[in-house]
Design a protein around this motif. Structure first.
Motif, PDB file in Angstrom:
ATOM      1  N   UNK A   1       0.811  -1.211   0.000  1.00 11.22           N
ATOM      2  CA  UNK A   1       0.000   0.000   0.000  1.00 11.22           C
ATOM      3  C   UNK A   1       0.850   1.270   0.000  1.00 11.22           C
ATOM      4  N   UNK A   2       1.968   1.248   0.697  1.00 11.39           N
ATOM      5  CA  UNK A   2       2.797   2.446   0.809  1.00 11.39           C
ATOM      6  C   UNK A   2       3.396   2.874  -0.532  1.00 11.39           C
ATOM      7  N   UNK A   3       3.348   1.990  -1.525  1.00 13.10           N
ATOM      8  CA  UNK A   3       3.863   2.315  -2.859  1.00 13.10           C
ATOM      9  C   UNK A   3       2.741   2.592  -3.854  1.00 13.10           C
ATOM     10  N   UNK A   4       1.490   2.570  -3.392  1.00 12.42           N
ATOM     11  CA  UNK A   4       0.345   2.643  -4.289  1.00 12.42           C
ATOM     12  C   UNK A   4      -0.195   4.058  -4.464  1.00 12.42           C
ATOM     13  N   UNK A   5      -0.808   4.262  -5.628  1.00 15.10           N
ATOM     14  CA  UNK A   5      -1.634   5.440  -5.884  1.00 15.10           C
ATOM     15  C   UNK A   5      -3.089   5.012  -5.717  1.00 15.10           C
ATOM     16  N   UNK A   6      -3.787   5.635  -4.787  1.00 21.96           N
ATOM     17  CA  UNK A   6      -5.145   5.230  -4.417  1.00 21.96           C
ATOM     18  C   UNK A   6      -6.127   6.345  -4.748  1.00 21.96           C
ATOM     19  N   UNK A   7      -7.259   5.977  -5.347  1.00 18.88           N
ATOM     20  CA  UNK A   7      -8.359   6.926  -5.492  1.00 18.88           C
ATOM     21  C   UNK A   7      -9.474   6.514  -4.546  1.00 18.88           C
ATOM     22  N   UNK A   8      -9.925   7.447  -3.749  1.00 18.07           N
ATOM     23  CA  UNK A   8     -10.985   7.218  -2.766  1.00 18.07           C
ATOM     24  C   UNK A   8     -12.265   7.863  -3.283  1.00 18.07           C
ATOM     25  N   UNK A   9     -13.258   7.042  -3.583  1.00 21.43           N
ATOM     26  CA  UNK A   9     -14.537   7.540  -4.072  1.00 21.43           C
ATOM     27  C   UNK A   9     -15.468   7.826  -2.902  1.00 21.43           C
ATOM     28  N   UNK A  10     -15.733   9.106  -2.659  1.00 20.36           N
ATOM     29  CA  UNK A  10     -16.670   9.495  -1.621  1.00 20.36           C
ATOM     30  C   UNK A  10     -16.068   9.680  -0.242  1.00 20.36           C
ATOM     31  N   UNK A  11     -14.762   9.545  -0.116  1.00 19.81           N
ATOM     32  CA  UNK A  11     -14.125   9.718   1.183  1.00 19.81           C
ATOM     33  C   UNK A  11     -13.778  11.170   1.460  1.00 19.81           C
ATOM     34  N   UNK A  12     -13.003  11.382   2.507  1.00 19.47           N
ATOM     35  CA  UNK A  12     -12.602  12.741   2.879  1.00 19.47           C
ATOM     36  C   UNK A  12     -11.095  12.795   3.107  1.00 19.47           C
ATOM     37  N   UNK A  13     -10.547  13.962   2.861  1.00 17.79           N
ATOM     38  CA  UNK A  13      -9.123  14.161   3.108  1.00 17.79           C
ATOM     39  C   UNK A  13      -8.793  14.007   4.588  1.00 17.79           C
ATOM     40  N   UNK A  14      -9.678  14.497   5.449  1.00 21.23           N
ATOM     41  CA  UNK A  14      -9.414  14.421   6.886  1.00 21.23           C
ATOM     42  C   UNK A  14      -9.331  12.983   7.375  1.00 21.23           C
TER      43      UNK A  14
ATOM     44  N   UNK B   1      -6.016  11.236   9.253  1.00 20.71           N
ATOM     45  CA  UNK B   1      -6.083  10.566  10.564  1.00 20.71           C
ATOM     46  C   UNK B   1      -5.759   9.086  10.475  1.00 20.71           C
ATOM     47  N   UNK B   2      -5.753   8.530   9.289  1.00 19.50           N
ATOM     48  CA  UNK B   2      -5.640   7.077   9.104  1.00 19.50           C
ATOM     49  C   UNK B   2      -4.269   6.567   9.550  1.00 19.50           C
ATOM     50  N   UNK B   3      -4.220   5.337  10.067  1.00 19.43           N
ATOM     51  CA  UNK B   3      -2.946   4.746  10.482  1.00 19.43           C
ATOM     52  C   UNK B   3      -2.140   4.180   9.317  1.00 19.43           C
ATOM     53  N   UNK B   4      -2.673   4.261   8.094  1.00 21.87           N
ATOM     54  CA  UNK B   4      -1.949   3.810   6.900  1.00 21.87           C
ATOM     55  C   UNK B   4      -1.792   4.997   5.955  1.00 21.87           C
ATOM     56  N   UNK B   5      -0.749   4.944   5.124  1.00 21.20           N
ATOM     57  CA  UNK B   5      -0.536   6.043   4.192  1.00 21.20           C
ATOM     58  C   UNK B   5       0.002   5.504   2.863  1.00 21.20           C
ATOM     59  N   UNK B   6      -0.818   5.509   1.828  1.00 15.45           N
ATOM     60  CA  UNK B   6      -0.326   5.159   0.491  1.00 15.45           C
ATOM     61  C   UNK B   6       0.647   6.227  -0.015  1.00 15.45           C
ATOM     62  N   UNK B   7       1.296   5.936  -1.141  1.00 18.25           N
ATOM     63  CA  UNK B   7       2.203   6.912  -1.720  1.00 18.25           C
ATOM     64  C   UNK B   7       1.459   8.168  -2.161  1.00 18.25           C
ATOM     65  N   UNK B   8       0.253   7.965  -2.689  1.00 20.87           N
ATOM     66  CA  UNK B   8      -0.562   9.095  -3.115  1.00 20.87           C
ATOM     67  C   UNK B   8      -2.028   8.732  -2.985  1.00 20.87           C
ATOM     68  N   UNK B   9      -2.849   9.668  -2.531  1.00 19.12           N
ATOM     69  CA  UNK B   9      -4.298   9.466  -2.405  1.00 19.12           C
ATOM     70  C   UNK B   9      -5.014  10.611  -3.119  1.00 19.12           C
ATOM     71  N   UNK B  10      -5.971  10.248  -3.956  1.00 20.81           N
ATOM     72  CA  UNK B  10      -6.823  11.219  -4.637  1.00 20.81           C
ATOM     73  C   UNK B  10      -8.247  11.011  -4.145  1.00 20.81           C
ATOM     74  N   UNK B  11      -8.766  11.956  -3.404  1.00 17.68           N
ATOM     75  CA  UNK B  11     -10.118  11.871  -2.856  1.00 17.68           C
ATOM     76  C   UNK B  11     -11.091  12.589  -3.786  1.00 17.68           C
ATOM     77  N   UNK B  12     -12.186  11.909  -4.125  1.00 17.16           N
ATOM     78  CA  UNK B  12     -13.236  12.503  -4.950  1.00 17.16           C
ATOM     79  C   UNK B  12     -14.516  12.516  -4.133  1.00 17.16           C
TER      80      UNK B  12
END
Length: 219
Positions: A37-50, A54-65
């Motif tokens: 996951x730490x090397x992944x680019x993730x798109x979050x459909x319907x989530x929030x940046x906040x 706060x999450x205990x995991x962090x992908x390389x990049x997250x795009x929230x829509x």
């Protein structure tokens, strides 16, 4: 009233609540399912940046829509845009993502056709995905914390919502309450299998009962 609000905090909102512990277990499960996951680019459909901050995991990049306007002061690894997950703009659809993530969103998009459009977006955006939704037949409706709420007529649910203190966003306005009630349509296991026919279907349980359904494709 204050005692009931304290009860909601104990079960859902507080950092040491049952809800918080369940979310922590889900994040851990998610990280185990996608160990890179730490090397992944993730798109979050319907989530929030906040939520990601706060999450205990962090992908390389997250795009929230999301349909809501995002904050402007985001870290470099996190991007947020206003868009409809059921009808994404070409710029999003043409981007490269490793994983689609969505948590408790598909039950809010509105009706079968919109849910199918949402699932089509998931399948189009990436090979891998994690889509979670509360299970329709769990005894306590999770948005309103009321036993059997999802089985009641709309008029009864509307009346209850205006008086029930355990809801996340209480309102005494009848039209507003009705809109909130009608905006939530919980899904069954059969429906999730229909929208994600090639996915693995997993279950999150509480007290031995299915609490939520997760459609995932890990490879």
């Amino acid at each position: 009233m204050s005692r009931l609000n304290a009860l909601r905090s104990r079960f859902v909102d507080a950092p040491d609540s049952l809800g918080a512990k369940a979310r922590a277990r889900r994040w851990n499960w998610f990280a185990q399912t996608f160990p890179d996951l730490s090397d992944m680019s993730v798109i979050d459909l319907g989530g929030t940046a906040s939520a990601w901050m706060r999450a205990p995991v962090r992908p390389a990049h997250v795009h929230v829509v999301n349909l809501e306007k995002p904050p402007t002061d985001l870290p470099g690894w996190l991007r947020a845009d206003v868009a409809d997950a059921c009808d994404l703009p070409a710029a999003v659809l043409s981007a490269q993502y490793d994983l689609v993530f969505s948590n408790a969103v598909i039950e809010h998009v509105g009706g079968h056709l919109r849910r199918q459009m949402f699932a089509d977006s998931v399948h189009r955006l990436a090979e891998r995905h994690w889509v979670q939704t509360p299970y329709r037949y769990f005894p306590v409706e999770p948005h309103f914390l009321f036993p059997g709420f999802q089985y009641l007529p709309i008029a009864v649910r509307t009346s209850l919502l205006r008086r029930w203190p355990l809801v996340h966003t209480p309102t005494s306005d009848r039209d507003a309450a009705r809109n909130i009630v009608m905006e939530v349509e919980l899904l069954s296991i059969t429906e999730m299998r229909h929208y994600f026919p090639s996915s693995q279907i997993r279950f999150e349980r509480l007290g031995g009962l299915v609490k939520s359904v997760i459609a995932l494709k890990a490879r």
